[in-house]
Design a protein around this motif. Structure first.
Motif, PDB file in Angstrom:
ATOM      1  N   MET A   1       1.068  -1.094  -0.124  1.00 61.92           N
ATOM      2  CA  MET A   1      -0.147   0.037   0.042  1.00 61.92           C
ATOM      3  C   MET A   1       0.967   1.191   0.136  1.00 61.92           C
ATOM      4  O   MET A   1       1.760   1.313   0.888  1.00 61.92           O
ATOM      5  N   SER A   2       0.590   2.107  -0.896  1.00 60.90           N
ATOM      6  CA  SER A   2       1.546   3.179  -1.172  1.00 60.90           C
ATOM      7  C   SER A   2       0.931   4.611   0.047  1.00 60.90           C
ATOM      8  O   SER A   2      -0.281   4.358   0.316  1.00 60.90           O
ATOM      9  N   SER A   3       1.817   5.341   0.242  1.00 64.04           N
ATOM     10  CA  SER A   3       1.511   6.204   1.169  1.00 64.04           C
ATOM     11  C   SER A   3       1.448   7.792   0.403  1.00 64.04           C
ATOM     12  O   SER A   3       2.545   7.879  -0.212  1.00 64.04           O
ATOM     13  N   GLY A   4       0.712   8.646   0.628  1.00 63.72           N
ATOM     14  CA  GLY A   4       0.920   9.882   0.125  1.00 63.72           C
ATOM     15  C   GLY A   4       0.447  10.969   0.896  1.00 63.72           C
ATOM     16  O   GLY A   4       0.214  11.020   1.969  1.00 63.72           O
ATOM     17  N   SER A   5      -0.190  12.114   0.261  1.00 64.18           N
ATOM     18  CA  SER A   5      -0.698  13.165   1.065  1.00 64.18           C
ATOM     19  C   SER A   5      -1.768  13.612   0.251  1.00 64.18           C
ATOM     20  O   SER A   5      -1.973  13.589  -0.978  1.00 64.18           O
ATOM     21  N   ILE A   6      -2.734  14.559   1.013  1.00 65.72           N
ATOM     22  CA  ILE A   6      -3.706  15.141   0.506  1.00 65.72           C
ATOM     23  C   ILE A   6      -3.835  16.505   0.839  1.00 65.72           C
ATOM     24  O   ILE A   6      -3.367  16.843   1.901  1.00 65.72           O
ATOM     25  N   VAL A   7      -3.849  17.439  -0.074  1.00 63.44           N
ATOM     26  CA  VAL A   7      -3.825  18.893   0.077  1.00 63.44           C
ATOM     27  C   VAL A   7      -5.171  19.329   0.287  1.00 63.44           C
ATOM     28  O   VAL A   7      -6.094  19.219  -0.576  1.00 63.44           O
ATOM     29  N   LEU A   8      -5.469  20.073   1.466  1.00 63.31           N
ATOM     30  CA  LEU A   8      -6.601  20.827   1.815  1.00 63.31           C
ATOM     31  C   LEU A   8      -6.288  22.279   1.514  1.00 63.31           C
ATOM     32  O   LEU A   8      -5.352  22.969   2.035  1.00 63.31           O
ATOM     33  N   VAL A   9      -7.164  23.066   0.618  1.00 63.09           N
ATOM     34  CA  VAL A   9      -7.030  24.392   0.428  1.00 63.09           C
ATOM     35  C   VAL A   9      -8.159  25.206   1.174  1.00 63.09           C
ATOM     36  O   VAL A   9      -9.096  24.570   1.093  1.00 63.09           O
ATOM     37  N   LEU A  10      -7.633  26.079   1.907  1.00 60.43           N
ATOM     38  CA  LEU A  10      -8.524  26.389   3.037  1.00 60.43           C
ATOM     39  C   LEU A  10      -9.133  27.819   2.767  1.00 60.43           C
ATOM     40  O   LEU A  10      -8.071  28.674   2.176  1.00 60.43           O
ATOM     41  N   THR A  11     -10.255  28.098   2.640  1.00 58.07           N
ATOM     42  CA  THR A  11     -10.649  29.264   2.360  1.00 58.07           C
ATOM     43  C   THR A  11     -11.388  30.166   3.366  1.00 58.07           C
ATOM     44  O   THR A  11     -11.661  29.537   4.451  1.00 58.07           O
ATOM     45  N   GLY A  12     -11.795  31.549   3.299  1.00 60.70           N
ATOM     46  CA  GLY A  12     -12.347  32.160   4.292  1.00 60.70           C
ATOM     47  C   GLY A  12     -12.055  32.222   5.769  1.00 60.70           C
ATOM     48  O   GLY A  12     -10.738  32.222   6.186  1.00 60.70           O
ATOM     49  N   PRO A  13     -12.807  31.801   6.584  1.00 60.38           N
ATOM     50  CA  PRO A  13     -12.761  31.797   8.147  1.00 60.38           C
ATOM     51  C   PRO A  13     -11.679  30.554   8.358  1.00 60.38           C
ATOM     52  O   PRO A  13     -10.818  30.616   9.418  1.00 60.38           O
ATOM     53  N   HIS A  15      -9.086  29.844   6.623  1.00 61.35           N
ATOM     54  CA  HIS A  15      -7.672  30.433   6.193  1.00 61.35           C
ATOM     55  C   HIS A  15      -7.496  31.158   7.494  1.00 61.35           C
ATOM     56  O   HIS A  15      -6.334  31.208   8.012  1.00 61.35           O
ATOM     57  N   LYS A  16      -8.354  31.909   7.854  1.00 55.07           N
ATOM     58  CA  LYS A  16      -7.962  33.096   8.807  1.00 55.07           C
ATOM     59  C   LYS A  16      -7.729  32.392  10.293  1.00 55.07           C
ATOM     60  O   LYS A  16      -6.904  32.691  10.914  1.00 55.07           O
ATOM     61  N   ALA A  17      -8.538  31.318  10.765  1.00 58.06           N
ATOM     62  CA  ALA A  17      -8.290  30.530  11.818  1.00 58.06           C
ATOM     63  C   ALA A  17      -6.948  29.760  11.962  1.00 58.06           C
ATOM     64  O   ALA A  17      -6.399  29.751  12.975  1.00 58.06           O
ATOM     65  N   THR A  18      -6.503  29.372  10.866  1.00 59.55           N
ATOM     66  CA  THR A  18      -5.227  28.605  10.650  1.00 59.55           C
ATOM     67  C   THR A  18      -4.122  29.301  10.531  1.00 59.55           C
ATOM     68  O   THR A  18      -2.966  29.119  10.683  1.00 59.55           O
ATOM     69  N   GLY A  19      -4.374  30.400   9.573  1.00 62.85           N
ATOM     70  CA  GLY A  19      -3.176  31.464   9.212  1.00 62.85           C
ATOM     71  C   GLY A  19      -2.614  30.604   7.871  1.00 62.85           C
ATOM     72  O   GLY A  19      -1.360  31.027   7.570  1.00 62.85           O
ATOM     73  N   LEU A  20      -3.477  29.689   7.504  1.00 64.17           N
ATOM     74  CA  LEU A  20      -2.630  29.001   6.127  1.00 64.17           C
ATOM     75  C   LEU A  20      -3.584  29.113   5.172  1.00 64.17           C
ATOM     76  O   LEU A  20      -4.697  28.857   5.284  1.00 64.17           O
ATOM     77  N   GLN A  21      -2.902  28.815   3.928  1.00 66.19           N
ATOM     78  CA  GLN A  21      -3.837  28.707   2.622  1.00 66.19           C
ATOM     79  C   GLN A  21      -4.101  27.355   2.340  1.00 66.19           C
ATOM     80  O   GLN A  21      -5.141  26.870   1.632  1.00 66.19           O
ATOM     81  N   GLU A  22      -2.910  26.421   2.559  1.00 66.67           N
ATOM     82  CA  GLU A  22      -2.952  24.971   2.229  1.00 66.67           C
ATOM     83  C   GLU A  22      -2.317  24.295   3.383  1.00 66.67           C
ATOM     84  O   GLU A  22      -1.461  24.670   4.258  1.00 66.67           O
ATOM     85  N   VAL A  23      -2.852  23.039   3.500  1.00 68.47           N
ATOM     86  CA  VAL A  23      -2.399  21.927   4.421  1.00 68.47           C
ATOM     87  C   VAL A  23      -2.339  20.798   3.782  1.00 68.47           C
ATOM     88  O   VAL A  23      -3.142  20.315   3.172  1.00 68.47           O
ATOM     89  N   ALA A  24      -1.311  20.060   4.116  1.00 69.95           N
ATOM     90  CA  ALA A  24      -0.887  18.924   3.281  1.00 69.95           C
ATOM     91  C   ALA A  24      -1.038  17.922   4.683  1.00 69.95           C
ATOM     92  O   ALA A  24      -0.287  17.813   5.646  1.00 69.95           O
ATOM     93  N   LEU A  25      -2.028  16.521   4.586  1.00 67.14           N
ATOM     94  CA  LEU A  25      -2.102  15.493   5.416  1.00 67.14           C
ATOM     95  C   LEU A  25      -1.844  14.399   4.937  1.00 67.14           C
ATOM     96  O   LEU A  25      -2.026  14.046   3.567  1.00 67.14           O
ATOM     97  N   GLN A  39      -8.505  14.269  10.921  1.00 66.73           N
ATOM     98  CA  GLN A  39      -7.156  14.589  11.021  1.00 66.73           C
ATOM     99  C   GLN A  39      -7.116  16.081  10.922  1.00 66.73           C
ATOM    100  O   GLN A  39      -6.136  16.660  11.966  1.00 66.73           O
ATOM    101  N   PHE A  40      -7.536  16.764   9.978  1.00 66.38           N
ATOM    102  CA  PHE A  40      -7.271  18.255   9.978  1.00 66.38           C
ATOM    103  C   PHE A  40      -7.761  18.920  11.147  1.00 66.38           C
ATOM    104  O   PHE A  40      -7.134  19.788  11.643  1.00 66.38           O
ATOM    105  N   LEU A  41      -8.903  18.548  11.724  1.00 67.85           N
ATOM    106  CA  LEU A  41      -9.568  19.384  12.875  1.00 67.85           C
ATOM    107  C   LEU A  41      -8.623  19.126  14.149  1.00 67.85           C
ATOM    108  O   LEU A  41      -8.528  19.986  14.992  1.00 67.85           O
ATOM    109  N   ARG A  42      -8.113  17.696  14.239  1.00 70.29           N
ATOM    110  CA  ARG A  42      -7.406  17.762  15.419  1.00 70.29           C
ATOM    111  C   ARG A  42      -5.933  18.109  15.305  1.00 70.29           C
ATOM    112  O   ARG A  42      -5.373  18.808  16.307  1.00 70.29           O
ATOM    113  N   THR A  92     -10.918  21.626  -1.830  1.00 70.80           N
ATOM    114  CA  THR A  92     -10.990  22.750  -1.181  1.00 70.80           C
ATOM    115  C   THR A  92     -12.176  22.841  -0.010  1.00 70.80           C
ATOM    116  O   THR A  92     -13.085  22.232  -0.371  1.00 70.80           O
ATOM    117  N   LEU A  93     -11.531  23.419   1.010  1.00 68.85           N
ATOM    118  CA  LEU A  93     -12.896  23.378   1.957  1.00 68.85           C
ATOM    119  C   LEU A  93     -13.367  24.930   2.129  1.00 68.85           C
ATOM    120  O   LEU A  93     -12.641  26.009   2.290  1.00 68.85           O
TER     121      LEU A  93
END
Length: 100
Positions: A1-13, A15-25, A39-42, A92-93
Motif C-alpha cells: 500500500m503506497s502512502s501519499g498526502s492530500i492537500v486541503l485548500v482553506l478558504t475564508g474563516p 484560512h483566517k483561523a489557521t493562518g494557512l492557505q493550504e495544509v498537506a495531510l 485529522q485536519f480538525l485535530r 477545497t474546504l
C-alpha cells in the motif's frame, strides 16, 4: 500500500483561523472524507469552532459539519463521511460563510 498526502485548500474563516492557505495531510492510497476532516480538525483545533463543532470525540468524523462545502476538482463532494478520497488529491474546504 503506497502512502501519499492530500492537500486541503482553506478558504475564508478556515484560512483566517489557521493562518494557512493550504495544509498537506498524510494519507494511505485512499482515505475517507471523515478521516481527512477529523485529522485536519485535530491538527488545527482553531478550525473546530469555524466548522460549527464543539468537540472532536469522533475519529474519524461520523458526520460532516453542517455548512461546510468540500470540493474536489471544482465539483462538490457528497457530505458523506465514507466518501473515498485518493492520495495526491486536492480538496477545497469552504465554510458557507467564507467571505472570499
Amino acid at each position: 500500500m503506497s502512502s501519499g498526502s492530500i492537500v486541503l485548500v482553506l478558504t475564508g474563516p478556515l484560512h483566517k483561523a489557521t493562518g494557512l492557505q493550504e495544509v498537506a495531510l498524510p494519507c494511505r492510497e485512499t482515505c475517507s472524507l471523515g478521516e481527512v476532516l477529523g485529522q485536519f480538525l485535530r491538527q488545527y483545533p482553531a478550525a473546530v469552532s469555524v466548522c460549527g463543532l464543539t468537540n472532536l470525540s469522533d475519529s474519524p468524523l461520523d458526520r460532516i459539519p453542517p455548512g461546510l462545502l468540500v470540493l474536489r476538482d471544482n465539483a462538490l463532494l457528497p457530505l458523506i463521511p465514507s466518501t473515498e478520497i485518493g492520495s495526491s488529491q486536492r480538496l477545497t474546504l469552504m465554510p458557507m460563510i467564507s467571505g472570499g
